[in-house]
Design a protein around this motif. Structure first.
Motif, mmCIF file in Angstrom:
data_model
loop_
_atom_site.group_PDB
_atom_site.id
_atom_site.type_symbol
_atom_site.label_atom_id
_atom_site.label_comp_id
_atom_site.label_asym_id
_atom_site.label_seq_id
_atom_site.Cartn_x
_atom_site.Cartn_y
_atom_site.Cartn_z
ATOM 1 N N MET A 1 0.851 -1.204 0.000
ATOM 2 C CA MET A 1 0.000 0.000 0.000
ATOM 3 C C MET A 1 0.877 1.241 0.000
ATOM 4 N N PRO A 5 -1.321 8.735 -1.902
ATOM 5 C CA PRO A 5 -2.251 8.296 -2.944
ATOM 6 C C PRO A 5 -2.063 9.005 -4.265
ATOM 7 N N ASP A 106 -6.564 1.389 -1.485
ATOM 8 C CA ASP A 106 -5.954 1.102 -0.190
ATOM 9 C C ASP A 106 -6.608 -0.079 0.514
#
Length: 232
Positions: A1, A5, A106
């Motif tokens: 992850m 973002p 995510d």
């Protein structure tokens, strides 16, 4: 992850899951059409919408919940990661679209489809991890442009210029078989099938004869199809 973002993230290969259906986020024109069509096709669908007005409008017509999908906790509570496919239909609000898509990435959603309203928007969604990005208005505009410019009755671009069209047969092909017309050799396109009035669709064979009232399903590169469809 990834922690950021907005960083470049290559989408992971989607993994099909069998324990849930499709999660549709946003019940605007795109999302509502998608959700109701999937429901009509017998798919398990759950719609998510934060607007009380839209929730009231669609209540009782499709399975839905009122929630803000931009909040990752809301998606966790909905079990978003357990759905086989998640569709982000929120396109007009760029920030919400990006946040929701990033939240799904995510959470490890196996297959994410996202609506974009511009090519720049699409690039952002792809970079943060959406597996599939659609531009409904751009795609529709391209399709209609091809339809109004010639004899094509339907137009679907599959990928990298490869296209499938429905069209009336040019005069020079009428009354001849596929083999006799030499369409592939002369125009570089392939007749996939023929639909005669009152008859079932049939896959084209060399001996299939083309009549003036037939509909042809033809595949090939878009530019070559345009030339073929422009024949009188």
């Amino acid at each position: 992850m990834a922690e950021n973002p907005w960083g470049t993230r290559a989408p992971k290969e989607p993994k099909a899951r069998k324990d849930a259906g499709v999660l549709v986020i946003g019940l605007g024109r795109f999302g509502s059409a998608l959700a109701t069509t999937l429901e009509a096709l017998g798919q398990d669908v759950l719609a998510v919408e934060k607007s009380p007005e839209l929730v009231a409008q669609w209540a009782g017509r499709i399975p839905l919940v009122e929630a803000d999908a931009a909040n990752p906790e809301a998606l966790i509570q909905l079990g978003a990661r357990d759905f086989s496919v998640a569709v982000v239909g929120v396109g007009s609000y760029l920030e919400a679209s990006v946040l929701i898509t990033a939240n799904l990435v995510d959470l490890g959603a196996p297959q994410i489809w996202a609506k974009a309203i511009s090519h720049e928007h699409a690039r952002i969604l792809q970079r943060i991890g959406a597996h599939h990005v659609v531009l409904p208005e751009s795609d529709a505009g391209t399709r209609v442009a091809h339809l109004v410019s010639g004899k094509m009755l339907d137009y679907i671009e599959v990928e990298d210029g490869f296209t499938i069209v429905k069209m009336r047969p040019p005069r020079e092909t009428q009354g001849f078989t596929i083999a006799e017309t030499k369409i592939l050799e002369r125009y570089g396109v392939t007749v996939i099938g023929v639909k005669s009035p009152g008859q079932d669709f049939v896959y084209a064979e060399p001996t299939t004869r083309i009549s003036a009232n037939d509909l042809l399903i033809v595949s090939g590169h878009a530019e070559l199809l345009e030339r073929f469809a422009a024949r009188p």
